[in-house]
Design an enzyme around this catalytic site. Structure first.
Site, PDB file in Angstrom:
ATOM      1  N   CYS A 181       6.486  36.870  -3.950  1.00 49.54           N
ATOM      2  CA  CYS A 181       5.407  37.512  -3.186  1.00 49.54           C
ATOM      3  C   CYS A 181       4.099  36.734  -3.220  1.00 49.54           C
ATOM      4  O   CYS A 181       3.184  37.024  -2.440  1.00 49.54           O
ATOM      5  CB  CYS A 181       5.188  38.927  -3.697  1.00 49.54           C
ATOM      6  SG  CYS A 181       6.624  39.961  -3.427  1.00 49.54           S
ATOM      7  N   HIS A 188      -1.775  41.368  -1.463  1.00 47.42           N
ATOM      8  CA  HIS A 188      -0.335  41.512  -1.236  1.00 47.42           C
ATOM      9  C   HIS A 188      -0.013  43.003  -1.164  1.00 47.42           C
ATOM     10  O   HIS A 188      -0.551  43.802  -1.942  1.00 47.42           O
ATOM     11  CB  HIS A 188       0.424  40.841  -2.385  1.00 47.42           C
ATOM     12  CG  HIS A 188       1.883  41.130  -2.367  1.00 47.42           C
ATOM     13  ND1 HIS A 188       2.663  40.911  -1.253  1.00 47.42           N
ATOM     14  CD2 HIS A 188       2.722  41.647  -3.320  1.00 47.42           C
ATOM     15  CE1 HIS A 188       3.909  41.258  -1.526  1.00 47.42           C
ATOM     16  NE2 HIS A 188       3.965  41.719  -2.761  1.00 47.42           N
ATOM     17  N   ASN A 206       6.687  46.147   1.980  1.00 48.56           N
ATOM     18  CA  ASN A 206       6.471  44.867   1.302  1.00 48.56           C
ATOM     19  C   ASN A 206       7.293  43.788   1.997  1.00 48.56           C
ATOM     20  O   ASN A 206       8.517  43.760   1.892  1.00 48.56           O
ATOM     21  CB  ASN A 206       6.887  45.012  -0.165  1.00 48.56           C
ATOM     22  CG  ASN A 206       6.651  43.756  -0.979  1.00 48.56           C
ATOM     23  OD1 ASN A 206       6.362  42.687  -0.437  1.00 48.56           O
ATOM     24  ND2 ASN A 206       6.788  43.865  -2.289  1.00 48.56           N
TER      25      ASN A 206
HETATM   26  O1  UT7 Z   1       6.002  42.604  -4.614  1.00 45.98           O
HETATM   27  C1  UT7 Z   1       6.535  42.197  -5.827  1.00 45.98           C
HETATM   28  C2  UT7 Z   1       5.956  42.935  -6.955  1.00 45.98           C
HETATM   29  N1  UT7 Z   1       6.454  44.286  -6.957  1.00 45.98           N
HETATM   30  C3  UT7 Z   1       5.644  45.277  -7.261  1.00 45.98           C
HETATM   31  O2  UT7 Z   1       4.481  45.076  -7.445  1.00 45.98           O
HETATM   32  C4  UT7 Z   1       6.240  46.656  -7.403  1.00 45.98           C
HETATM   33  C5  UT7 Z   1       5.751  47.286  -8.686  1.00 45.98           C
HETATM   34  N2  UT7 Z   1       6.335  48.570  -8.963  1.00 45.98           N
HETATM   35  C6  UT7 Z   1       6.088  49.677  -8.218  1.00 45.98           C
HETATM   36  O3  UT7 Z   1       5.446  49.599  -7.209  1.00 45.98           O
HETATM   37  C7  UT7 Z   1       6.571  51.001  -8.716  1.00 45.98           C
HETATM   38  O4  UT7 Z   1       7.029  50.868 -10.043  1.00 45.98           O
HETATM   39  C8  UT7 Z   1       7.705  51.636  -7.842  1.00 45.98           C
HETATM   40  C9  UT7 Z   1       7.122  52.079  -6.506  1.00 45.98           C
HETATM   41  C10 UT7 Z   1       8.810  50.641  -7.624  1.00 45.98           C
HETATM   42  C11 UT7 Z   1       8.262  52.872  -8.529  1.00 45.98           C
HETATM   43  O5  UT7 Z   1       7.223  53.812  -8.784  1.00 45.98           O
HETATM   44  P1  UT7 Z   1       7.034  54.454 -10.238  1.00 45.98           P
HETATM   45  O6  UT7 Z   1       5.921  55.384 -10.134  1.00 45.98           O
HETATM   46  O7  UT7 Z   1       6.924  53.315 -11.226  1.00 45.98           O
HETATM   47  O8  UT7 Z   1       8.374  55.261 -10.407  1.00 45.98           O
HETATM   48  P2  UT7 Z   1       9.475  55.121 -11.564  1.00 45.98           P
HETATM   49  O9  UT7 Z   1      10.236  53.867 -11.406  1.00 45.98           O
HETATM   50  O10 UT7 Z   1       8.801  55.390 -12.872  1.00 45.98           O
HETATM   51  O11 UT7 Z   1      10.408  56.344 -11.219  1.00 45.98           O
HETATM   52  C12 UT7 Z   1       9.969  57.688 -11.366  1.00 45.98           C
HETATM   53  C13 UT7 Z   1      11.085  58.620 -10.943  1.00 45.98           C
HETATM   54  C14 UT7 Z   1      12.423  58.292 -11.611  1.00 45.98           C
HETATM   55  O12 UT7 Z   1      13.086  59.519 -11.854  1.00 45.98           O
HETATM   56  P3  UT7 Z   1      13.059  60.180 -13.319  1.00 45.98           P
HETATM   57  O13 UT7 Z   1      13.654  59.155 -14.236  1.00 45.98           O
HETATM   58  O14 UT7 Z   1      11.608  60.447 -13.614  1.00 45.98           O
HETATM   59  O15 UT7 Z   1      13.887  61.394 -13.146  1.00 45.98           O
HETATM   60  C15 UT7 Z   1      13.169  57.540 -10.541  1.00 45.98           C
HETATM   61  O16 UT7 Z   1      14.569  57.656 -10.676  1.00 45.98           O
HETATM   62  O17 UT7 Z   1      11.307  58.484  -9.522  1.00 45.98           O
HETATM   63  C16 UT7 Z   1      12.705  58.235  -9.302  1.00 45.98           C
HETATM   64  N3  UT7 Z   1      12.826  57.426  -8.100  1.00 45.98           N
HETATM   65  C17 UT7 Z   1      12.865  57.936  -6.865  1.00 45.98           C
HETATM   66  N4  UT7 Z   1      12.821  59.202  -6.422  1.00 45.98           N
HETATM   67  C18 UT7 Z   1      12.870  59.385  -5.083  1.00 45.98           C
HETATM   68  C19 UT7 Z   1      12.878  56.061  -8.017  1.00 45.98           C
HETATM   69  N5  UT7 Z   1      12.961  55.702  -6.723  1.00 45.98           N
HETATM   70  C20 UT7 Z   1      12.950  56.840  -6.004  1.00 45.98           C
HETATM   71  C21 UT7 Z   1      13.005  57.098  -4.617  1.00 45.98           C
HETATM   72  N6  UT7 Z   1      12.951  58.380  -4.209  1.00 45.98           N
HETATM   73  N7  UT7 Z   1      13.074  56.114  -3.696  1.00 45.98           N
END
Ligand code: UT7
Length: 329
Positions: A116, A256, A286
């Site tokens: 990215c 980004h 993204n």
């Molecule tokens: O461009 C390259 C660099 N990349 C980035 O900068 C991305 C960085 N990371 C992020 O933007 C975030 O970590 C994400 C958007 C990918 C995820 O958001 P988060 O707030 O960190 O969520 P999480 O991974 O902690 O997941 C929270 C909950 C989980 O469920 P439990 O374990 O709390 O029951 C996930 O399983 O959300 C669940 N979950 C979803 N729920 C509905 C994960 N993906 C989804 C989804 N829809 N698509």
């Protein structure tokens, strides 16, 4: 040696027609619009459809538009660099293919792979050829067909990415406009958190790699989030300090587009209000190397000559970077 800076003198973007909405994703995986929008800021993204079309197709469309818009003939171009993580082939590189499609012949062209942060890496590199006086017209492309490596059964990644391309023209400027500074950094210990495991020389494609779904993007979102917030904010603050810029001096932050929350944290650290932040994550998601040139393309009509822009990115590698651009038109 000259004292010229490399100024962006034109920008053009290309996004495919097909719109993949959060509503459509709700039918594909266990997700919902509320989760996607509140956690990322994404409403929809574009997907490149069509047999035999790769990142070069989108890059070439952006380059052809850029040439037409800037009244530049293909034979005037000295060099083309393409930042991509989704090259059409392992070789030849995507930049070679874009040149062929855009009618740019017999010039140097190569790809840069910094995930990215690729566009910032390529911009930094391309500007060197202008600053030394070696070249006068350099095109920098960011193009990614993320849909080619996204697993549409994995809700943790498939909601995040989209396809697109953007291109800028760099030319010498002796009046103090252009790329005034940039910083690029990397840390390979980030590899386990964001990668595509198979398909390269370490794990060439086999039945097993396909069965184990190793040809798709893998991301440990929380870990990447933590690094991204810190590194993007730190490096943006660093380039401002280095160049004596306060929040009020910055006309636009061009970040980004991975997650609106990471963007907000970066703007906050820089002392820049969200009204001065370029945002298009809601409509494109993204697009990896394409996010920054697509932002410039979307916001071009709001830019004024002399505006101070801070570009910032973070991505797989890990890689991160920033650039200080004084807008030239
Ligand atoms: O461009 C390259 C660099 N990349 C980035 O900068 C991305 C960085 N990371 C992020 O933007 C975030 O970590 C994400 C958007 C990918 C995820 O958001 P988060 O707030 O960190 O969520 P999480 O991974 O902690 O997941 C929270 C909950 C989980 O469920 P439990 O374990 O709390 O029951 C996930 O399983 O959300 C669940 N979950 C979803 N729920 C509905 C994960 N993906 C989804 C989804 N829809 N698509």
């Amino acid at each position: 040696m000259t004292h010229s800076k490399a100024a962006i003198t034109g920008v053009f973007g290309y996004v495919p027609e097909y719109v993949l909405t959060n509503a459509e994703l709700e039918k594909m995986v266990d997700t919902n619009d509320e989760w996607i929008f509140s956690r990322t800021g994404i409403k929809e993204r574009r997907i490149l459809k069509g047999e035999g079309k790769g990142s070069s197709h989108m890059g070439a469309e952006a380059v052809k538009g850029l040439l037409a818009k800037t009244n530049t003939r293909p034979e005037e171009i000295d060099l083309l660099i393409c930042a991509t993580t989704t090259p059409d082939f392992l070789f030849p590189c995507t930049a070679n293919l874009i040149c062929e499609m855009a009618g740019i012949r017999d010039v140097g062209s190569f790809d840069v792979q910094a995930a990215c942060s690729g566009f910032l890496y390529a911009l930094t590199m391309g500007s060197q050829f202008i600053e030394t006086g070696k070249y006068r017209k350099v095109i920098i492309v960011g193009a990614d067909k993320m849909s080619a490596i996204v697993d549409y059964t994995d809700r943790t990644t498939c909601v995040l990415f989209g396809d697109g391309a953007g291109a800028v023209l760099l030319e010498p400027n002796d009046e103090g406009y252009g790329l005034l500074d940039s910083i690029i950094r990397s840390d390979g210990s980030g590899q386990p958190y964001l990668n595509q495991k198979a398909g390269g020389s370490r794990y060439p494609p086999t039945h097993e790699t396909i069965d184990q779904r190793l040809h798709y993007v893998y991301q440990d979102g929380q870990q990447v989030f933590k690094f991204a917030v810190k590194k993007m904010a730190d490096i943006s603050a660093e380039i401002m300090e280095k160049n004596g810029l306060a929040g009020d001096d910055v006309a636009w932050l061009v970040p980004h587009q991975a997650n609106k929350r990471i963007i907000e944290a970066t703007a906050n650290r820089m002392g820049v209000g969200m009204d001065k932040v370029m945002l298009n994550i809601h409509k494109y998601g993204n697009t990896t190397a394409a996010t920054i040139p697509l932002c410039l393309w979307d916001y071009e009509s709001q830019l004024n000559k002399g505006d101070n822009l801070i570009l910032a990115a973070f991505g797989g590698g890990f890689t991160w970077g920033t650039a200080y651009v004084k807008w030239a038109y």
